[in-house]
Design a protein around this motif. Structure first.
Motif, PDB file in Angstrom:
ATOM      1  N   THR A   1      46.623  51.338  40.496  1.00  0.00           N
ATOM      2  CA  THR A   1      46.322  49.904  40.464  1.00  0.00           C
ATOM      3  C   THR A   1      45.181  49.566  41.405  1.00  0.00           C
ATOM      4  O   THR A   1      44.244  48.846  41.045  1.00  0.00           O
ATOM      5  CB  THR A   1      47.572  49.075  40.829  1.00  0.00           C
ATOM      6  OG1 THR A   1      48.612  49.354  39.891  1.00  0.00           O
ATOM      7  CG2 THR A   1      47.253  47.582  40.793  1.00  0.00           C
ATOM      8  N   GLU A   2      45.257  50.096  42.632  1.00  0.00           N
ATOM      9  CA  GLU A   2      44.206  49.822  43.620  1.00  0.00           C
ATOM     10  C   GLU A   2      42.880  50.456  43.192  1.00  0.00           C
ATOM     11  O   GLU A   2      41.809  49.854  43.380  1.00  0.00           O
ATOM     12  CB  GLU A   2      44.619  50.343  44.995  1.00  0.00           C
ATOM     13  CG  GLU A   2      45.770  49.584  45.652  1.00  0.00           C
ATOM     14  CD  GLU A   2      47.141  50.050  45.178  1.00  0.00           C
ATOM     15  OE1 GLU A   2      47.192  50.855  44.223  1.00  0.00           O
ATOM     16  OE2 GLU A   2      48.141  49.604  45.763  1.00  0.00           O
ATOM     17  N   CYS A   3      42.961  51.658  42.649  1.00  0.00           N
ATOM     18  CA  CYS A   3      41.768  52.361  42.166  1.00  0.00           C
ATOM     19  C   CYS A   3      41.079  51.543  41.076  1.00  0.00           C
ATOM     20  O   CYS A   3      39.869  51.295  41.127  1.00  0.00           O
ATOM     21  CB  CYS A   3      42.171  53.731  41.631  1.00  0.00           C
ATOM     22  SG  CYS A   3      40.870  54.609  40.743  1.00  0.00           S
ATOM     23  N   TYR A   4      41.860  51.111  40.086  1.00  0.00           N
ATOM     24  CA  TYR A   4      41.340  50.309  38.981  1.00  0.00           C
ATOM     25  C   TYR A   4      40.691  49.021  39.506  1.00  0.00           C
ATOM     26  O   TYR A   4      39.590  48.648  39.102  1.00  0.00           O
ATOM     27  CB  TYR A   4      42.474  49.989  38.015  1.00  0.00           C
ATOM     28  CG  TYR A   4      42.144  48.989  36.941  1.00  0.00           C
ATOM     29  CD1 TYR A   4      41.428  49.363  35.804  1.00  0.00           C
ATOM     30  CD2 TYR A   4      42.563  47.657  37.052  1.00  0.00           C
ATOM     31  CE1 TYR A   4      41.131  48.445  34.809  1.00  0.00           C
ATOM     32  CE2 TYR A   4      42.272  46.742  36.067  1.00  0.00           C
ATOM     33  CZ  TYR A   4      41.548  47.128  34.945  1.00  0.00           C
ATOM     34  OH  TYR A   4      41.252  46.205  33.969  1.00  0.00           O
ATOM     35  N   GLY A   5      41.381  48.345  40.427  1.00  0.00           N
ATOM     36  CA  GLY A   5      40.861  47.091  40.965  1.00  0.00           C
ATOM     37  C   GLY A   5      39.522  47.263  41.659  1.00  0.00           C
ATOM     38  O   GLY A   5      38.604  46.451  41.475  1.00  0.00           O
ATOM     39  N   MET A   6      39.377  48.317  42.455  1.00  0.00           N
ATOM     40  CA  MET A   6      38.118  48.555  43.158  1.00  0.00           C
ATOM     41  C   MET A   6      36.996  48.929  42.200  1.00  0.00           C
ATOM     42  O   MET A   6      35.855  48.483  42.355  1.00  0.00           O
ATOM     43  CB  MET A   6      38.309  49.657  44.201  1.00  0.00           C
ATOM     44  CG  MET A   6      39.022  49.222  45.466  1.00  0.00           C
ATOM     45  SD  MET A   6      38.095  47.967  46.410  1.00  0.00           S
ATOM     46  CE  MET A   6      39.099  46.515  46.079  1.00  0.00           C
ATOM     47  N   TYR A   7      37.319  49.734  41.201  1.00  0.00           N
ATOM     48  CA  TYR A   7      36.295  50.105  40.206  1.00  0.00           C
ATOM     49  C   TYR A   7      35.788  48.865  39.467  1.00  0.00           C
ATOM     50  O   TYR A   7      34.588  48.708  39.255  1.00  0.00           O
ATOM     51  CB  TYR A   7      36.872  51.097  39.200  1.00  0.00           C
ATOM     52  CG  TYR A   7      36.967  52.529  39.667  1.00  0.00           C
ATOM     53  CD1 TYR A   7      36.228  52.988  40.757  1.00  0.00           C
ATOM     54  CD2 TYR A   7      37.792  53.435  39.013  1.00  0.00           C
ATOM     55  CE1 TYR A   7      36.319  54.313  41.172  1.00  0.00           C
ATOM     56  CE2 TYR A   7      37.887  54.762  39.425  1.00  0.00           C
ATOM     57  CZ  TYR A   7      37.142  55.185  40.514  1.00  0.00           C
ATOM     58  OH  TYR A   7      37.234  56.509  40.916  1.00  0.00           O
ATOM     59  N   VAL A   8      36.715  48.004  39.071  1.00  0.00           N
ATOM     60  CA  VAL A   8      36.318  46.800  38.328  1.00  0.00           C
ATOM     61  C   VAL A   8      35.470  45.876  39.211  1.00  0.00           C
ATOM     62  O   VAL A   8      34.461  45.328  38.770  1.00  0.00           O
ATOM     63  CB  VAL A   8      37.553  46.051  37.783  1.00  0.00           C
ATOM     64  CG1 VAL A   8      37.151  44.686  37.209  1.00  0.00           C
ATOM     65  CG2 VAL A   8      38.241  46.877  36.705  1.00  0.00           C
ATOM     66  N   ARG A   9      35.862  45.730  40.468  1.00  0.00           N
ATOM     67  CA  ARG A   9      35.102  44.867  41.380  1.00  0.00           C
ATOM     68  C   ARG A   9      33.697  45.422  41.611  1.00  0.00           C
ATOM     69  O   ARG A   9      32.717  44.684  41.632  1.00  0.00           O
ATOM     70  CB  ARG A   9      35.842  44.731  42.703  1.00  0.00           C
ATOM     71  CG  ARG A   9      37.179  43.996  42.582  1.00  0.00           C
ATOM     72  CD  ARG A   9      37.564  43.344  43.890  1.00  0.00           C
ATOM     73  NE  ARG A   9      36.597  42.320  44.252  1.00  0.00           N
ATOM     74  CZ  ARG A   9      36.480  41.806  45.483  1.00  0.00           C
ATOM     75  NH1 ARG A   9      37.258  42.239  46.446  1.00  0.00           N
ATOM     76  NH2 ARG A   9      35.591  40.893  45.749  1.00  0.00           N
ATOM     77  N   SER A  10      33.620  46.733  41.786  1.00  0.00           N
ATOM     78  CA  SER A  10      32.317  47.367  41.965  1.00  0.00           C
ATOM     79  C   SER A  10      31.466  47.201  40.713  1.00  0.00           C
ATOM     80  O   SER A  10      30.274  46.868  40.788  1.00  0.00           O
ATOM     81  CB  SER A  10      32.510  48.849  42.287  1.00  0.00           C
ATOM     82  OG  SER A  10      31.276  49.493  42.482  1.00  0.00           O
ATOM     83  N   LEU A  11      32.084  47.407  39.549  1.00  0.00           N
ATOM     84  CA  LEU A  11      31.373  47.254  38.279  1.00  0.00           C
ATOM     85  C   LEU A  11      30.818  45.843  38.132  1.00  0.00           C
ATOM     86  O   LEU A  11      29.646  45.653  37.776  1.00  0.00           O
ATOM     87  CB  LEU A  11      32.324  47.569  37.119  1.00  0.00           C
ATOM     88  CG  LEU A  11      31.767  47.323  35.707  1.00  0.00           C
ATOM     89  CD1 LEU A  11      30.642  48.293  35.383  1.00  0.00           C
ATOM     90  CD2 LEU A  11      32.888  47.431  34.666  1.00  0.00           C
ATOM     91  N   ARG A  12      31.632  44.851  38.410  1.00  0.00           N
ATOM     92  CA  ARG A  12      31.190  43.452  38.268  1.00  0.00           C
ATOM     93  C   ARG A  12      30.003  43.157  39.188  1.00  0.00           C
ATOM     94  O   ARG A  12      29.045  42.500  38.783  1.00  0.00           O
ATOM     95  CB  ARG A  12      32.346  42.505  38.572  1.00  0.00           C
ATOM     96  CG  ARG A  12      33.456  42.487  37.518  1.00  0.00           C
ATOM     97  CD  ARG A  12      34.587  41.550  37.936  1.00  0.00           C
ATOM     98  NE  ARG A  12      34.109  40.178  38.026  1.00  0.00           N
ATOM     99  CZ  ARG A  12      34.190  39.301  37.040  1.00  0.00           C
ATOM    100  NH1 ARG A  12      34.746  39.634  35.877  1.00  0.00           N
ATOM    101  NH2 ARG A  12      33.740  38.069  37.207  1.00  0.00           N
TER     102      ARG A  12
END
Length: 217
Positions: free
Chosen positions: A96-107
């Motif tokens: 969950t934390e991994c996914y959240g950080m990837y999405v934030r970085s992507l945005r």
């Protein structure tokens, strides 16, 4: 001159810290590596690492804007750190934390690319493609898909713009009226540009007709 010197010091310290993170990852000391990233965020961005993580990308950009000028260098640095944190969280099994950080970085990287930010630290487009690969097994939230759709359109990849547009229509993240507006905007491009973007004019017209039929049904 002062700002440039400060930026160069920040880059040097970031490079050193990321090298330290890599070394700790190899030693399977991911928790220690996360502390290094926390320290990096706390030292360089006038905000605590906790606050940086709590802000949306829109709010983060507002905070990093002075007199109408966006500090894209700092935003690139934050996006890089978030991506690294995602890697570490993934290695710790915290999906969950991994996914959240990837999405934030992507945005953040998408917004930087849309701004035309100079690649002073990394190339935003390259980072976007890499993050999309890392996120390929996951479903992106609609808000991220909308941003990605805008980016594909800006990059001239009209077929991918349409693909995401239909995903959003199916999920309810985009209205038929909005989709029709996108199609009409694309029609303003030359035949050559549309062909190069993988979405010929006739396909766009057919798409508009299909939308209108669906609305009437």
């Amino acid at each position: 001159m002062f700002q440039r010197d400060y930026f160069m010091r920040m880059i040097s310290q970031m490079t050193e810290a990321l090298g330290q993170v890599l070394g700790l990852r190899k030693q399977m000391k991911q928790e220690e590596a996360l502390l290094v990233l926390d320290d990096l965020l706390d030292k360089h961005f006038r905000l605590s690492s906790k606050l940086i993580r709590s802000l949306s990308d829109e709010d983060l950009i507002k905070v990093m804007t002075t007199n109408g000028l966006v500090d894209t260098d700092h935003l690139q640095a934050i996006a890089v750190i978030m991506k690294q944190e995602g890697l570490l969280q993934g290695e710790l099994g915290r999906e969950t934390e991994c996914y959240g950080m990837y999405v934030r970085s992507l945005r953040l990287f998408i917004r930087l690319s849309l701004m035309g930010a100079e690649p002073t630290i990394v190339e935003p487009r390259e980072q976007i493609h890499e993050l999309l690969g890392l996120l390929s097994a996951y479903e992106l939230p609609d808000s991220a898909k909308r941003l990605l759709m805008e980016w594909h359109e800006a990059e001239g990849r009209y077929d991918q713009t349409e693909n995401i547009m239909y995903e959003l229509l199916e999920s309810g993240g985009l209205s038929a009226e909005e989709a029709e507006g996108i199609y009409h905007r694309l029609l303003a491009h030359s035949d050559e540009a549309l062909e190069a973007g993988g979405l010929p004019r006739e396909e766009i017209r057919q798409g508009i007709a299909d939308l209108e039929s669906a609305v009437k049904a």
